[in-house]
Design a protein around this motif. Structure first.
Motif, PDB file in Angstrom:
ATOM      1  N   VAL B  54      38.858  50.513  39.285  1.00 45.75           N
ATOM      2  CA  VAL B  54      39.524  51.660  38.684  1.00 45.75           C
ATOM      3  C   VAL B  54      38.881  51.903  37.321  1.00 45.75           C
ATOM      4  N   ALA B  55      38.438  53.146  37.092  1.00 45.09           N
ATOM      5  CA  ALA B  55      37.687  53.454  35.875  1.00 45.09           C
ATOM      6  C   ALA B  55      38.625  53.707  34.710  1.00 45.09           C
ATOM      7  N   ALA B  56      38.424  52.971  33.628  1.00 42.33           N
ATOM      8  CA  ALA B  56      39.237  53.159  32.424  1.00 42.33           C
ATOM      9  C   ALA B  56      38.444  52.634  31.239  1.00 42.33           C
ATOM     10  N   ALA B  57      38.357  53.439  30.200  1.00 37.19           N
ATOM     11  CA  ALA B  57      37.571  53.041  29.037  1.00 37.19           C
ATOM     12  C   ALA B  57      38.357  52.057  28.176  1.00 37.19           C
ATOM     13  N   LEU B  58      38.576  50.877  28.722  1.00 35.56           N
ATOM     14  CA  LEU B  58      39.296  49.830  27.993  1.00 35.56           C
ATOM     15  C   LEU B  58      38.408  49.211  26.924  1.00 35.56           C
ATOM     16  N   ALA B  59      37.102  49.317  27.142  1.00 34.83           N
ATOM     17  CA  ALA B  59      36.114  48.732  26.206  1.00 34.83           C
ATOM     18  C   ALA B  59      36.297  47.229  26.055  1.00 34.83           C
ATOM     19  N   ASN B  60      36.691  46.562  27.123  1.00 33.50           N
ATOM     20  CA  ASN B  60      36.837  45.101  27.062  1.00 33.50           C
ATOM     21  C   ASN B  60      35.498  44.385  27.155  1.00 33.50           C
ATOM     22  N   VAL B  61      34.547  45.005  27.858  1.00 32.59           N
ATOM     23  CA  VAL B  61      33.258  44.357  28.073  1.00 32.59           C
ATOM     24  C   VAL B  61      32.204  44.919  27.128  1.00 32.59           C
ATOM     25  N   ASP B  62      32.287  46.207  26.858  1.00 35.43           N
ATOM     26  CA  ASP B  62      31.362  46.825  25.912  1.00 35.43           C
ATOM     27  C   ASP B  62      32.171  47.697  24.964  1.00 35.43           C
ATOM     28  N   GLU B  93      44.009  58.857  29.247  1.00 32.69           N
ATOM     29  CA  GLU B  93      45.225  58.175  29.701  1.00 32.69           C
ATOM     30  C   GLU B  93      44.988  57.021  30.666  1.00 32.69           C
ATOM     31  N   SER B  94      43.811  56.967  31.291  1.00 35.11           N
ATOM     32  CA  SER B  94      43.647  55.920  32.312  1.00 35.11           C
ATOM     33  C   SER B  94      43.740  54.496  31.734  1.00 35.11           C
ATOM     34  N   PRO B  95      43.289  54.230  30.503  1.00 37.96           N
ATOM     35  CA  PRO B  95      43.479  52.855  30.006  1.00 37.96           C
ATOM     36  C   PRO B  95      44.956  52.424  30.004  1.00 37.96           C
ATOM     37  N   ASP B  96      45.835  53.314  29.543  1.00 39.07           N
ATOM     38  CA  ASP B  96      47.257  52.948  29.533  1.00 39.07           C
ATOM     39  C   ASP B  96      47.812  52.763  30.941  1.00 39.07           C
ATOM     40  N   ARG B  97      47.346  53.592  31.869  1.00 43.49           N
ATOM     41  CA  ARG B  97      47.841  53.486  33.247  1.00 43.49           C
ATOM     42  C   ARG B  97      47.398  52.170  33.893  1.00 43.49           C
ATOM     43  N   VAL B  98      46.205  51.694  33.521  1.00 49.94           N
ATOM     44  CA  VAL B  98      45.730  50.419  34.076  1.00 49.94           C
ATOM     45  C   VAL B  98      46.489  49.253  33.439  1.00 49.94           C
ATOM     46  N   ARG B  99      46.639  49.297  32.113  1.00 50.28           N
ATOM     47  CA  ARG B  99      47.353  48.212  31.424  1.00 50.28           C
ATOM     48  C   ARG B  99      48.778  48.087  31.948  1.00 50.28           C
ATOM     49  N   GLU B 100      49.381  49.237  32.188  1.00 53.98           N
ATOM     50  CA  GLU B 100      50.772  49.268  32.656  1.00 53.98           C
ATOM     51  C   GLU B 100      50.919  48.524  33.997  1.00 53.98           C
ATOM     52  N   GLY B 418      35.230  54.940  41.235  1.00 54.95           N
ATOM     53  CA  GLY B 418      36.199  54.402  40.287  1.00 54.95           C
ATOM     54  C   GLY B 418      37.087  55.455  39.648  1.00 54.95           C
ATOM     55  N   ASN B 419      36.633  56.720  39.682  1.00 50.21           N
ATOM     56  CA  ASN B 419      37.435  57.791  39.101  1.00 50.21           C
ATOM     57  C   ASN B 419      38.536  58.274  40.036  1.00 50.21           C
ATOM     58  N   SER B 420      38.563  57.761  41.247  1.00 50.89           N
ATOM     59  CA  SER B 420      39.644  58.162  42.145  1.00 50.89           C
ATOM     60  C   SER B 420      40.893  57.331  41.874  1.00 50.89           C
ATOM     61  N   LEU B 421      40.716  56.021  41.738  1.00 52.04           N
ATOM     62  CA  LEU B 421      41.889  55.171  41.476  1.00 52.04           C
ATOM     63  C   LEU B 421      42.517  55.535  40.133  1.00 52.04           C
ATOM     64  N   SER B 422      41.693  55.884  39.155  1.00 47.32           N
ATOM     65  CA  SER B 422      42.260  56.273  37.861  1.00 47.32           C
ATOM     66  C   SER B 422      42.902  57.663  37.956  1.00 47.32           C
ATOM     67  N   ASP B 423      42.285  58.550  38.714  1.00 44.27           N
ATOM     68  CA  ASP B 423      42.843  59.887  38.966  1.00 44.27           C
ATOM     69  C   ASP B 423      44.269  59.770  39.502  1.00 44.27           C
TER      70      ASP B 423
END
Lengths: 245, 605
Positions: B54-62, B93-100, B418-423
């Motif tokens: 799932v694509a999300a700009a969490l920036a955990n790796v970079d 919004e996708s980072p918050d949706r993934v963290r949630e 990856g943009n589908s799961l975040s979508d």
């Protein structure tokens, strides 16, 4: 093209019997392919549950030559095709029609279990820190695709019909995934002992043998849960020891 | 009116994959009554098959990643035909949706520091896909399901909606049947969210299951909503090609993300031969740099195998057509070669790609740690779909919302992996939230009895048709053959015109298909009923493909190889039902970007 005979359970809860269908088979086919071909050509109204056809959704559970399997992962070249291949619905659940059973009991069981209850987040952004090595064993449990084949072979459900007193291997795996979750705070041991009936399991490992995801259900989920229940409720010497030590 | 079992909800969600579940959870927050209709059992929807992440700009790796880069990547991937506001909301919004999801029990793979791990994927500048091995979809749907069942949502498993009901301009409910006994049900609702997924079953080779018959697209179209970008059907470059019975099953892009390479029968890495202008600066020009990129080395550029899906699929087709394909009409995807690079490669592969390992081992007798896979394009996803307001996800029909694959706008001409799961998380939540708001602000409108009786009669027609009517499976198979051949990866005026004729012929035959047996769990009857949806979306795809006389993103015209028609500018196609019942098509110019968003594009590209 070669032909093979499939002996398929047809009918509903009132009346059902095996019916033989002959169909063409080709290299690489799985049982579900044959069922689909028969459905399209000879038996349009045949009931069969399936979705992904890739072993990922756990919908097409059935008993092939008496063995509980996902039909989408049951290769024809692993079966003797010189005799009819029998395909039956899972026997531990009530028949709806043909190869489809009523598995709604499983969904009700899960709804009654205490849900995941995380501790407050570790970081300000609302996230938690977990080491990979601390979640490896739970990720094994979370591979479960809810095909319910483990429930189908469990004698407590299949032979003794104790659906009211015993939740079955699938939900011990689910309970283990919650109980061992590094950030979960709930305690489910009392339910496991009482309403979930973990004591009924006598570790015959039938569930582990049929799991298409190769989850070591008995050793990694059920036995550790049993140990926790024993530690909590049945070990007075240990308790005394704790008091005096 | 005959009497039917009737349910009354504030919000009804049709479809129980990621988008539908997320919408239902959100709609139930304010104690509204919420109904959720699943075509299959709960937790079996197509989301379960999503593999890579799932694509999300969490920036955990970079740490250089941000919503701005994600936005720019999405716009570039969609060839700038995406709805920019949706791309903005999605990236933000996708980072918050993934963290949630983690708070609901999902367990993503971890970084060394114990945060959510992210991997590289095609078209994403930085490692951005949160994942769980190659079974991310299962993890997501299970987290949503296990959370959702405790929110008081009324779940109807194995139900199919055959028509939306309208009262005046507003949507007032839905008419459907339950699979077990074939009984009809009426769902009255103040607001309805469509989250029915895609249309893959219109094609012969597809990664999609039987459910993917374009139900939501068709329901919305017949209710008066608009469909946009229907010509953009994603052919995923890597599906299995052998054995033929498993042709089309997905091979995750994660294989290439982990270092897998594509080779032709001459052993050549052909993806280096053709790198599109838009991506030259971001693509490695030698194998070593590409490999280092997949291993997370900074300041390296992606290997050409990780170019966008539309491009990779076309390159594979070119290799096969020019005689450099694999024995069964695909090309070779090799992950085993990484043993030259890392110790314990087989173990590493089994750990990173466990379900791919099993899939090939069990279905094709191939050990992917030892030998290459044979792969080729498979119909995977439709970028086009129901036109919605970017913020609220409401369609042109008041009270009708849509989210996930059946809605459109985010992905433009091509979707990034990856943009589908975040979508579905971002816009599932939004659809649920705004549907709930609509339900609170509006009264229930009564359903018109006459409409129900007409739909009921139509739904039973396959049983009443003459016994010499066609077998519904035959009509479905014929449609799939025609769409595959005439409206597939390579299209032309001639093939598309012929396809329209074929669709008309099949529509006439479909009206007379005969269903045998009774109404109980009758797959033939269900197939007959799904035909109308399949024909509707097939016609919409073909009409839109005829209209776009250019080759852009996932849409390729042999007769118009240029990216744009001279003087036409950027536009979206819109399909809508005309007052006379025919399918009407028009163009809609892509609006100019807001200054702040344009600045991001100018800066990042």
């Amino acid at each position: 093209m070669a032909k093979a005979t499939f002996r398929i359970w047809r009918g509903d809860a009132n009346a059902a019997q095996f019916v033989d269908y002959e169909t063409e088979v080709a290299e690489g086919m799985v049982v579900l392919d044959a069922i689909h071909r028969i459905q399209a050509d000879q038996a349009n109204d045949m009931a069969v549950r399936w979705n992904c056809k890739a072993g990922k959704c756990g919908s097409c559970s059935a008993e092939v030559n008496g063995n509980p399997k996902l039909m989408c992962m049951a290769r024809l070249n692993d079966l003797p095709l010189d005799e009819p291949v029998t395909v039956e619905p899972m026997r531990a659940f009530p028949l709806i029609k043909d190869l489809v059973t009523d598995v709604s009991w499983n969904f009700k069981v899960k709804e009654k279990m205490k849900p995941f209850a995380p501790r407050p987040p570790d970081a300000e952004d609302g996230t938690w820190r977990m080491e990979q090595e601390d979640i490896d064993h739970i990720q094994e449990f979370r591979k479960c695709i809810e095909c319910f084949l483990c429930q189908d072979v469990c004698h407590v459900l299949r032979e003794h019909d104790l659906h009211e007193e015993f939740i079955g291997p699938r939900f011990f795996v689910y309970a283990a995934s919650l109980e061992m979750h590094p950030i979960d705070t709930e305690n489910r041991l009392e339910e496991l002992k009482d309403s979930d009936g973990i004591g009924y399991c006598n570790i015959t490992k039938c569930c582990t043998k049929v799991c298409p995801e190769h989850i070591t259900i008995t050793d990694n989920a059920i036995i550790p849960l049993k140990e926790r229940v024993v530690d909590e409720f049945y070990d007075p010497i240990k308790k005394l020891f704790r008091v005096f030590s | 009116m005959a009497s039917y079992e009737t349910y009354d909800y504030d919000v009804l969600v049709i479809g129980a994959g990621g988008a539908g579940l997320r919408a239902a959870i959100e709609a139930s927050v304010g104690n509204l009554s919420v109904g959720l209709i699943c075509k299959s059992l709960l937790g079996k929807a197509h989301t379960v098959m999503a593999e890579g992440g799932v694509a999300a700009a969490l920036a955990n790796v970079d740490e250089r990643d941000s919503w701005r880069v994600h936005f720019a990547d999405t716009m570039r991937g969609g060839q700038y035909l995406s709805n920019a506001r949706m791309a903005e909301l999605h990236a933000k919004e996708s980072p918050d949706r993934v963290r949630e999801l983690e708070g609901w029990g999902a367990l993503f793979d971890r970084t060394q520091e114990g945060s959510i791990l992210q991997r590289n994927f095609g078209g994403h500048q930085y490692p951005r896909l949160a994942h769980v091995g190659d079974r991310t979809g299962l993890e997501m749907i299970r987290a949503l399901q296990d959370h959702g069942i405790h929110q008081g949502i009324d779940v109807h498993m194995e139900h199919t909606v055959v028509s939306l009901l309208k009262t005046g301009d507003r949507v007032s409910g839905a008419f459907g049947y339950e699979r077990e006994k074939g009984r009809f049900k009426i769902f009255s609702a103040k607001a309805i969210v469509l989250a029915t997924g895609g249309v893959g079953k219109a094609y012969k080779v597809t990664s999609n299951s039987w459910e993917y018959t374009g139900d939501g697209h068709s329901l919305a179209y017949h209710a008066g909503a608009e469909l946009i970008d229907m010509e953009f059907v994603q052919f995923h470059p890597t599906g299995m090609v052998w054995p033929s019975s498993v042709r089309g099953i997905l091979v995750t892009e994660g294989v290439r993300g982990e270092g897998g390479i594509l080779k032709n029968s001459e052993g050549k890495r052909f993806m280096f031969d053709d790198i599109p202008e838009l991506y030259v600066n971001q693509t490695a020009d030698n194998p070593e740099e590409g490999w280092r990129y997949t291993q997370g080395e900074r300041d390296t550029r992606r290997p050409p195998e990780l170019l966008t899906r539309d491009h990779v699929a076309r390159c594979i087709v070119r290799e096969v057509q020019e005689g450099r394909g694999s024995p069964h009409g695909g090309v070779f995807l090799d992950i085993a070669w990484i043993k030259e690079k890392i110790p314990n490669a087989p173990e590493h592969i089994r750990r990173k790609l466990p379900s791919m390992y099993h899939q090939f081992k069990e279905l094709a007798d191939i050990d992917i740690t030892e030998e290459p896979m044979e792969v080729g394009p498979t119909t995977h996803y439709i970028m086009g779909g129901i036109r919605v307001d970017a913020d609220s996800q409401m369609t042109a029909v008041p009270g009708l919302f849509a989210a996930g694959e059946c809605a459109a706008g985010l992905h433009g001409a091509n979707r990034l992996g990856g943009n589908s799961l975040s979508d579905l998380l971002v816009f599932g939540k939004r659809a649920g939230e705004y549907a709930a708001q609509f339900a609170m602000e509006n009264e229930t409108v009564p359903i018109e009895a006459a409409a129900i009786d007409a739909v009921a009669a139509q739904t039973l027609k396959p049983f009443e048709n003459a016994q010499d009517g066609d077998n519904p499976y035959n009509i479905q198979a014929q449609l799939q053959e025609k769409m595959q051949k005439l409206v597939g990866i390579a299209r032309s005026q001639e093939s598309l015109t012929q396809a329209l004729e074929e669709i008309q012929n099949l529509r006439e035959k479909a009206a007379n298909v005969h269903a045998i047996g009774n109404r109980e769990y009758n797959a033939g009857w269900h197939t007959a009923l799904d035909l109308d949806c399949l024909l509707t979306v097939s016609e919409a795809i073909t009409l839109a493909a005829l209209e776009r006389r250019a080759s852009i993103g996932a849409h390729s015209r042999d007769d118009y190889p240029e990216k744009e028609e001279p003087g036409a500018g950027k536009y979206n196609t819109i399909v809508q039902k005309a007052p006379d019942g025919t399918m009407a098509l028009r163009r809609y110019p892509v609006p100019g970007l807001q200054a702040d968003l344009q600045a991001i594009i100018d800066e990042i590209g």
